[in-house]
Motif scaffolding. Structure first.
Motif, short mmCIF file in Angstrom:
data_model
loop_
_atom_site.label_atom_id
_atom_site.label_comp_id
_atom_site.label_asym_id
_atom_site.label_seq_id
_atom_site.Cartn_x
_atom_site.Cartn_y
_atom_site.Cartn_z
N GLY A 46 0.68 -1.09 -0.23
CA GLY A 46 0.36 0.04 0.11
C GLY A 46 1.12 1.30 0.22
N ALA A 47 2.48 1.13 -0.15
CA ALA A 47 2.75 2.39 0.01
C ALA A 47 2.94 2.84 -1.41
CB ALA A 47 4.05 1.49 0.28
N SER A 48 2.66 4.30 -1.65
CA SER A 48 3.26 5.33 -2.32
C SER A 48 4.02 4.90 -3.61
CB SER A 48 3.07 6.71 -2.17
OG SER A 48 4.50 6.92 -1.48
N ALA A 49 4.36 5.35 -4.25
CA ALA A 49 5.68 5.24 -5.77
C ALA A 49 6.70 5.52 -4.69
CB ALA A 49 5.01 5.84 -7.05
N ALA A 50 6.45 6.77 -4.60
CA ALA A 50 7.17 7.23 -4.12
C ALA A 50 8.00 6.18 -2.80
CB ALA A 50 7.81 9.12 -3.62
N ALA A 51 7.81 6.08 -1.81
CA ALA A 51 8.26 5.45 -0.82
C ALA A 51 8.72 3.94 -1.26
CB ALA A 51 6.79 5.41 0.37
N LYS A 52 8.06 3.71 -2.00
CA LYS A 52 8.93 2.35 -3.47
C LYS A 52 10.27 2.95 -3.58
CE LYS A 52 4.43 -0.15 -3.32
NZ LYS A 52 3.19 -0.45 -4.73
N GLN A 53 10.19 3.69 -4.01
CA GLN A 53 11.27 3.96 -4.72
C GLN A 53 12.75 3.86 -3.38
OE1 GLN A 53 11.08 7.39 -6.91
NE2 GLN A 53 13.26 7.71 -7.00
N VAL A 54 12.17 5.33 -2.45
CA VAL A 54 12.73 5.11 -1.81
C VAL A 54 13.37 3.86 -0.80
CG1 VAL A 54 13.46 5.93 0.59
CG2 VAL A 54 11.85 7.77 -0.89
N TYR A 55 11.97 3.06 -0.75
CA TYR A 55 12.80 1.53 0.32
C TYR A 55 13.42 0.46 -0.99
CZ TYR A 55 12.46 -3.02 2.64
OH TYR A 55 11.79 -3.92 3.13
N ALA A 56 13.23 0.95 -2.10
CA ALA A 56 14.99 0.10 -2.95
C ALA A 56 16.00 0.74 -2.62
CB ALA A 56 14.28 0.48 -4.66
N VAL A 57 16.35 1.79 -2.17
CA VAL A 57 17.36 1.92 -2.04
C VAL A 57 18.15 2.21 -0.48
CG1 VAL A 57 17.88 3.59 -4.17
CG2 VAL A 57 17.46 4.26 -2.09
N LEU A 58 16.71 1.55 0.33
CA LEU A 58 17.47 1.58 1.54
C LEU A 58 18.09 0.38 1.79
CD1 LEU A 58 14.46 2.82 3.48
CD2 LEU A 58 16.58 4.10 3.03
N THR A 59 19.22 0.44 2.78
CA THR A 59 19.81 -0.73 2.84
C THR A 59 19.82 -1.03 4.28
OG1 THR A 59 22.14 0.02 4.01
CG2 THR A 59 22.10 -0.26 1.36
N SER A 60 20.52 -2.33 5.19
CA SER A 60 20.40 -2.32 6.88
C SER A 60 21.11 -1.69 6.87
CB SER A 60 20.85 -4.25 6.69
OG SER A 60 22.05 -4.02 6.15
N GLN A 61 22.25 -0.60 6.52
CA GLN A 61 23.45 -0.10 7.03
C GLN A 61 22.36 1.90 7.53
OE1 GLN A 61 25.76 -0.54 9.05
NE2 GLN A 61 25.28 -2.71 8.21
N PRO A 62 22.69 2.40 7.95
CA PRO A 62 22.16 3.79 7.66
C PRO A 62 22.89 5.01 6.83
CG PRO A 62 23.12 3.43 10.06
CD PRO A 62 23.60 2.59 9.55
N LEU A 63 21.46 5.03 6.09
CA LEU A 63 22.56 6.03 4.80
C LEU A 63 21.83 7.47 5.28
CD1 LEU A 63 21.37 3.86 2.06
CD2 LEU A 63 23.55 4.34 2.76
N PRO A 64 22.34 8.90 4.98
CA PRO A 64 22.30 9.82 5.25
C PRO A 64 20.58 10.33 4.31
CG PRO A 64 24.24 10.28 4.55
CD PRO A 64 24.35 8.89 4.39
N VAL A 65 20.38 11.77 4.53
CA VAL A 65 19.27 12.06 3.59
C VAL A 65 20.03 12.57 2.00
CG1 VAL A 65 17.67 13.97 3.79
CG2 VAL A 65 17.37 12.22 5.78
N ASP A 66 21.00 12.93 2.71
CA ASP A 66 21.88 13.75 0.93
C ASP A 66 21.84 12.74 0.01
OD1 ASP A 66 23.84 13.68 2.64
OD2 ASP A 66 25.09 14.96 2.61
N LEU A 67 22.53 11.52 0.26
CA LEU A 67 22.56 10.76 -0.08
C LEU A 67 21.29 10.38 -0.99
CD1 LEU A 67 25.24 8.58 -1.44
CD2 LEU A 67 24.89 7.59 0.76
N LEU A 68 20.83 9.94 -0.33
CA LEU A 68 19.07 9.20 -0.53
C LEU A 68 18.56 10.61 -1.11
CD1 LEU A 68 17.63 7.49 2.29
CD2 LEU A 68 18.56 6.56 0.88
N ALA A 69 18.90 11.87 -1.33
CA ALA A 69 18.52 12.36 -1.43
C ALA A 69 18.97 12.42 -3.63
CB ALA A 69 17.72 13.76 -1.43
N THR A 70 20.21 12.48 -3.01
CA THR A 70 20.85 12.32 -4.43
C THR A 70 20.72 10.48 -5.49
OG1 THR A 70 22.96 13.66 -3.99
CG2 THR A 70 23.27 12.01 -5.45
N THR A 71 21.13 9.74 -4.72
CA THR A 71 20.51 8.38 -5.51
C THR A 71 19.60 8.61 -5.68
OG1 THR A 71 21.54 7.76 -4.20
CG2 THR A 71 20.42 5.89 -5.09
N THR A 72 17.56 9.09 -5.39
CA THR A 72 16.78 9.08 -6.26
C THR A 72 15.93 9.53 -6.68
OG1 THR A 72 15.79 9.92 -4.27
CG2 THR A 72 16.11 7.42 -3.67
N GLY A 73 16.51 10.91 -7.22
CA GLY A 73 16.84 12.04 -7.13
C GLY A 73 15.25 12.93 -7.13
#
Length: 70
Positions: free
Chosen positions: A13-40
């Motif tokens: 039931g997650a939004s498309a944006a949440a699914k896109q972010v989930y796809a790049v998350l890992t079991s190690q913490p990632l900073p928001v700026d890196l996630l923003a760069t990775t997801t665009g």
């Protein structure tokens, strides 16, 4: 065939944006700026998606605005 696990989708039931972010998350913490760069994604959209994933229990916020899969 194997049943899809939480590592491939979370949740249906997650939004498309949440699914896109989930796809790049890992079991190690990632900073928001890196996630923003990775997801665009712009930071506000990214933070909304991360909050959604936290509400579903699929992501957790670590110290210093870092996020990881749960």
């Amino acid at each position: 065939p194997a049943t899809p696990s939480a590592t491939t989708s979370c949740p249906d039931g997650a939004s498309a944006a949440a699914k896109q972010v989930y796809a790049v998350l890992t079991s190690q913490p990632l900073p928001v700026d890196l996630l923003a760069t990775t997801t665009g994604m712009p930071i506000p959209v990214l933070l909304a998606a991360l909050t959604e994933l936290e509400m579903f229990g699929c992501a957790a916020n670590s110290a210093g605005q870092q996020y990881m899969r749960t």
